[in-house]
Each structure stands twice: as C-alpha cells, then as structure tokens.
Write a protein that holds these residues in place. Sequence first.
Motif, PDB file in Angstrom:
ATOM      1  N   LEU A   1       0.832  -1.206   0.000  1.00 31.08           N
ATOM      2  CA  LEU A   1       0.000   0.000   0.000  1.00 31.08           C
ATOM      3  C   LEU A   1       0.871   1.263   0.000  1.00 31.08           C
ATOM      4  N   LEU A   2       1.928   1.250   0.815  1.00 28.52           N
ATOM      5  CA  LEU A   2       2.811   2.414   0.894  1.00 28.52           C
ATOM      6  C   LEU A   2       3.500   2.683  -0.436  1.00 28.52           C
ATOM      7  N   ILE A   3       3.998   1.632  -1.064  1.00 27.82           N
ATOM      8  CA  ILE A   3       4.690   1.800  -2.347  1.00 27.82           C
ATOM      9  C   ILE A   3       3.736   2.357  -3.403  1.00 27.82           C
ATOM     10  N   SER A   4       2.485   1.921  -3.369  1.00 26.66           N
ATOM     11  CA  SER A   4       1.527   2.347  -4.404  1.00 26.66           C
ATOM     12  C   SER A   4       1.077   3.790  -4.239  1.00 26.66           C
ATOM     13  N   ILE A   5       1.098   4.324  -3.001  1.00 26.33           N
ATOM     14  CA  ILE A   5       0.612   5.691  -2.788  1.00 26.33           C
ATOM     15  C   ILE A   5       1.722   6.665  -2.394  1.00 26.33           C
ATOM     16  N   MET A   6       2.957   6.179  -2.270  1.00 30.66           N
ATOM     17  CA  MET A   6       4.072   7.053  -1.897  1.00 30.66           C
ATOM     18  C   MET A   6       4.324   8.092  -2.982  1.00 30.66           C
ATOM     19  N   PRO A   7       4.478   9.369  -2.611  1.00 30.89           N
ATOM     20  CA  PRO A   7       4.821  10.392  -3.620  1.00 30.89           C
ATOM     21  C   PRO A   7       6.109  10.019  -4.348  1.00 30.89           C
ATOM     22  N   TRP A   8       6.167  10.322  -5.638  1.00 30.37           N
ATOM     23  CA  TRP A   8       7.324   9.967  -6.468  1.00 30.37           C
ATOM     24  C   TRP A   8       8.575  10.688  -5.972  1.00 30.37           C
ATOM     25  N   GLY A   9       9.674   9.963  -5.899  1.00 34.82           N
ATOM     26  CA  GLY A   9      10.920  10.538  -5.420  1.00 34.82           C
ATOM     27  C   GLY A   9      11.517  11.549  -6.397  1.00 34.82           C
ATOM     28  N   HIS A  10      12.050  12.632  -5.858  1.00 35.47           N
ATOM     29  CA  HIS A  10      12.676  13.670  -6.674  1.00 35.47           C
ATOM     30  C   HIS A  10      13.985  14.110  -6.035  1.00 35.47           C
ATOM     31  N   SER A  11      14.823  14.745  -6.831  1.00 36.45           N
ATOM     32  CA  SER A  11      16.006  15.415  -6.296  1.00 36.45           C
ATOM     33  C   SER A  11      15.728  16.905  -6.238  1.00 36.45           C
ATOM     34  N   ILE A  12      16.641  17.650  -5.619  1.00 37.02           N
ATOM     35  CA  ILE A  12      16.476  19.093  -5.514  1.00 37.02           C
ATOM     36  C   ILE A  12      16.517  19.753  -6.898  1.00 37.02           C
ATOM     37  N   VAL A  13      17.051  19.033  -7.886  1.00 40.30           N
ATOM     38  CA  VAL A  13      17.121  19.556  -9.262  1.00 40.30           C
ATOM     39  C   VAL A  13      15.728  19.862  -9.785  1.00 40.30           C
TER      40      VAL A  13
ATOM     41  N   ALA B   1      17.758   7.594  -0.658  1.00 43.33           N
ATOM     42  CA  ALA B   1      16.340   7.219  -0.660  1.00 43.33           C
ATOM     43  C   ALA B   1      15.509   8.170   0.199  1.00 43.33           C
ATOM     44  N   LEU B   2      15.990   8.472   1.399  1.00 39.95           N
ATOM     45  CA  LEU B   2      15.234   9.345   2.300  1.00 39.95           C
ATOM     46  C   LEU B   2      15.140  10.761   1.751  1.00 39.95           C
ATOM     47  N   TYR B   3      16.238  11.257   1.202  1.00 44.31           N
ATOM     48  CA  TYR B   3      16.224  12.624   0.664  1.00 44.31           C
ATOM     49  C   TYR B   3      15.252  12.724  -0.518  1.00 44.31           C
ATOM     50  N   ALA B   4      15.249  11.716  -1.395  1.00 42.94           N
ATOM     51  CA  ALA B   4      14.320  11.721  -2.530  1.00 42.94           C
ATOM     52  C   ALA B   4      12.869  11.675  -2.047  1.00 42.94           C
ATOM     53  N   MET B   5      12.616  10.893  -0.997  1.00 39.89           N
ATOM     54  CA  MET B   5      11.262  10.818  -0.441  1.00 39.89           C
ATOM     55  C   MET B   5      10.838  12.144   0.176  1.00 39.89           C
ATOM     56  N   ILE B   6      11.770  12.817   0.852  1.00 38.32           N
ATOM     57  CA  ILE B   6      11.455  14.096   1.498  1.00 38.32           C
ATOM     58  C   ILE B   6      11.115  15.150   0.452  1.00 38.32           C
ATOM     59  N   VAL B   7      11.912  15.223  -0.627  1.00 38.15           N
ATOM     60  CA  VAL B   7      11.644  16.198  -1.684  1.00 38.15           C
ATOM     61  C   VAL B   7      10.281  15.921  -2.317  1.00 38.15           C
ATOM     62  N   GLY B   8      10.011  14.664  -2.638  1.00 40.39           N
ATOM     63  CA  GLY B   8       8.721  14.303  -3.230  1.00 40.39           C
ATOM     64  C   GLY B   8       7.554  14.617  -2.311  1.00 40.39           C
TER      65      GLY B   8
ATOM     66  N   GLU C   1       7.211  25.485  -6.693  1.00 40.03           N
ATOM     67  CA  GLU C   1       8.425  24.795  -6.290  1.00 40.03           C
ATOM     68  C   GLU C   1       9.153  25.529  -5.166  1.00 40.03           C
ATOM     69  N   PHE C   2       9.014  26.863  -5.101  1.00 40.43           N
ATOM     70  CA  PHE C   2       9.639  27.601  -4.007  1.00 40.43           C
ATOM     71  C   PHE C   2       9.046  27.179  -2.664  1.00 40.43           C
ATOM     72  N   ALA C   3       7.736  26.976  -2.626  1.00 44.26           N
ATOM     73  CA  ALA C   3       7.079  26.511  -1.396  1.00 44.26           C
ATOM     74  C   ALA C   3       7.590  25.126  -1.008  1.00 44.26           C
ATOM     75  N   ALA C   4       7.772  24.255  -2.001  1.00 40.17           N
ATOM     76  CA  ALA C   4       8.277  22.908  -1.728  1.00 40.17           C
ATOM     77  C   ALA C   4       9.683  22.970  -1.135  1.00 40.17           C
ATOM     78  N   PHE C   5      10.524  23.820  -1.724  1.00 39.08           N
ATOM     79  CA  PHE C   5      11.895  23.967  -1.218  1.00 39.08           C
ATOM     80  C   PHE C   5      11.882  24.513   0.208  1.00 39.08           C
ATOM     81  N   TRP C   6      11.052  25.507   0.446  1.00 39.50           N
ATOM     82  CA  TRP C   6      10.950  26.117   1.769  1.00 39.50           C
ATOM     83  C   TRP C   6      10.472  25.097   2.795  1.00 39.50           C
ATOM     84  N   MET C   7       9.422  24.354   2.460  1.00 40.09           N
ATOM     85  CA  MET C   7       8.885  23.356   3.385  1.00 40.09           C
ATOM     86  C   MET C   7       9.925  22.279   3.704  1.00 40.09           C
TER      87      MET C   7
END
Length: 455
Positions: A151-163, A228-235, A409-415
Amino acid sequence: MKLFTVDQRLVINKLWIPVLATIVMLLPFVISRISQMESVSYYDLSFAMDGKLWGIPMNMILLLPVYVLMYSLEFFVLKNKRAVPVTLLGALLLTGFLLFESRASIAEGNARIYAYAGVECIIWVSLLLLRTYALEKKSKTDLITAIIAGLLISIMPWGHSIVYIINNFLESKYLAGFECMFGYAVFPMVYYLLVFVAENISKNNFIQAVKSKITIMDKRTYLFAVIALYAMIVGAAITTTNVFAPRGYGVLLHYITHVPLLLQLLVAMGVLLLAPYMLKNIVMARLLTVGKSGKLWLVGHFIPVINVIVTLVLFNSREVHSNEEENALLYVEEPESDVRYYFLIFNVFILIWGCIMVFARGRVSEGKLFLSLLSFRLTLVSVFFRHKWPVYVLCAISVICCCSIAYGEFAAFWMMQIVLSFYYMMEVFHPALYGEDAVLYHKAKDVVEEDTILA
C-alpha cells in the motif's frame, strides 16, 4: 544495533545494479528527446513514456526490464530456490501493470484516479505477498507487513532530487533530463527502503537502531539510506505544498474528496515528519563511525548541492570505530559546536540585509511588519542556546508562512528546508543521548574510568 539484517545489507550492496540498468535504459531515450526539442520539461519526458515504439508502449520497453531486475534482485542475491518462478510471476504482474498504465492515460477525471490507484495497489500488494512466499515467511505478521508495504509503495509520492525544484527557475532541458532519470533510478532504493523498514518495524532492536545516533553505520547502508530518504522528502514536500500553498486551496478540496489522493497526502505528511528524523540519526551515526563529530558536517547534509559533496566525502571516509561505545564517548565528549554562533551571526546578517532593503526602497511603513518578523526570529534564535521551545515556535511560524505566502516549487523547497532545519537545529543546540544510547555511554565511561584507575 543495526538498521538492517545481514541479508538485507547483502541486497543493499547490490542495489547499484538496477540503478545502473535504469540509467542505461533511459539515457538514450532522454538524449533523443532533448536533441529533438528546443525546450523540454520534466513532465514532457514523463508523458513521452505514454507513447509507443513499433506498436509497443514505451514504458514496457524502458521500464519493464529494470522493474523486473529490481524485484528479482533480492531473490538471486540470497540464492533463493524459488527465484526463477517468482521472477516470472512478478514479471507477468509488472507487465500487466505497465500495460494498464499506458491505457489509463486515456481515461479522464475520477475514473482515472480510482482505476489507476486501485490497480497499482493490487499489483504491489500482490508482488509483496509473492515475495513473502518466496522467502518462506508465512506468519500473520509477515502477511500484514507485505500488505502495508504494498500500500505504501503504491501511494508514496514519487521521489525527486532538488534539481526538480531548481529547474523550475532555470528551465534547462538538460536538468529536466537528469531529473527524469533520477526519479526512476532512485525508485529501487525507495522500494527496498520501504520494504525493509516495514519488515523490521515490529522488531524492538530496529526501533532502537532508528532512534540511535551511535549505531555503527557502514558506508553502503549510509549512502542507500541518505539518497532514498532525501528523494522521499523532496517528493513529499512537493505533494504537500501543492495542496496547502495559497494557489492550492482548490487542490486541497480535490484531494479531500478523493480517497487515493487523500491517502497520498497523509503519507506525504508522514514522510515529512518521520524521514528527516531518521535521516538525521543515520547521518550522525555515520559521522561518529568515521570519527567526525563536528556538527558542521551534519548541517552540510541539509544544504542543497553541498550535501552531495559532504555525502561523497563521508562515503569514502575510513571507519575508525567498531562499536557503539566508542561512538557514544566521541559524541558526549565533543565540545559545544561553534555552528550555533554561525547560525546566530547568519540571522543577524539577515536582519541587517532586511533593514538595508527596506530603507533603500523607501518603504519604511510597509516594511515594519517584515522587520518585526526578522527581529522576532533573531530573538528566538538567541534563546535557542538555553531552551528547546523556540525551535518549535520558529518552525511552526515558518510552516504557517510557507503555506500562506509561498507557492509552487519555491514553497516545496521552503517546506523541505523547514523540516530538515528543525532536526539539525535541535541536534546543534541541544545534543543529547537518550534511552539505550545513554546506557551504552555510561557503561563505556565506567570502563574507561576503571582502566584509568588500573593504569
């Protein structure tokens, strides 16, 4: 105390294989798209996956081989006797999912949301249940764990980098190409992190290892967890701020009225609360393991771009400690960090800069509120040295401001920076060992004192 079991660490050591395979598969596709178009965004490349080549869906050609490799890696690394049949069944499920994904883009509105979420959930839960069968884990706990992980894998936000966030301002097609490859390349890491955490969370020693700052952290586990954790946090930050930012109030209603989107939002908020805590402890454990106790190394992990350099340095550093007691002694006996004063000076400069900007533009009356907020922030920071509550207050105010005035994206970076800074500020201004970590420290200290008396 170890975060992962011996078998899990064997799999982690081989995760470079599906990551490299993903890059090899996607690189020609990305280069081709970039060369054909003057301007390419991340979404242009993602939507291009819905196209066809020789009548075959593009995602089947590019993603099916690496998904199957990712799923089956664990069975072949552990030399599981059911590796081949389970891999074939897994490949069949993944084929069905990717075929459905290529067709689901045709549907519109609520039908697409529920159909896509339902099928994705069924596929990943089935794959994880098949995994428990292959690894001969037949207890009720193992089955529930597999369902939760699916369930977690199916609904987890897609991982991203700061790029992804930076490129919103630069609009570079090359950075868009990098981000497209990164999202798919990091997925095997996110997949195994979620599976391993779900598998270990019922064990007391795992919870203690997650809380611990002094566990011995090998370099491959460290690199795997940090990426992995950083990508999850950004997403998660992107998903959360898309909903709660000023331009996202309509989106909030959309999420609340659709169960799959609401679940995704709740998971994203959970990631923002828990993943930075786990990341901070893993980084601290690696620092102590390689004999670096300076908090400047910790803060470096939370600054975009600089964190890449710091992570590579720590990955290649030699491990000097072999047990938790040595890490505990180094942690407690470290002098108070100068980073605290750097942080205070930085906030003084922010206040001075704010005054200069307000007076230079001749907007003293409009700038009073702005300068008041900066002064209040500086006051809170000055109290950090003695109390913890100002850290909570500052971060709460920052979250409110982020959700009130920032967007995109600025809000995402700030958060993202708010949730990360909360944990490193607590570590910099109020370092302490708790629970089993504190017990191990006192034991180690007693042994050192005993040895000193005998000497």
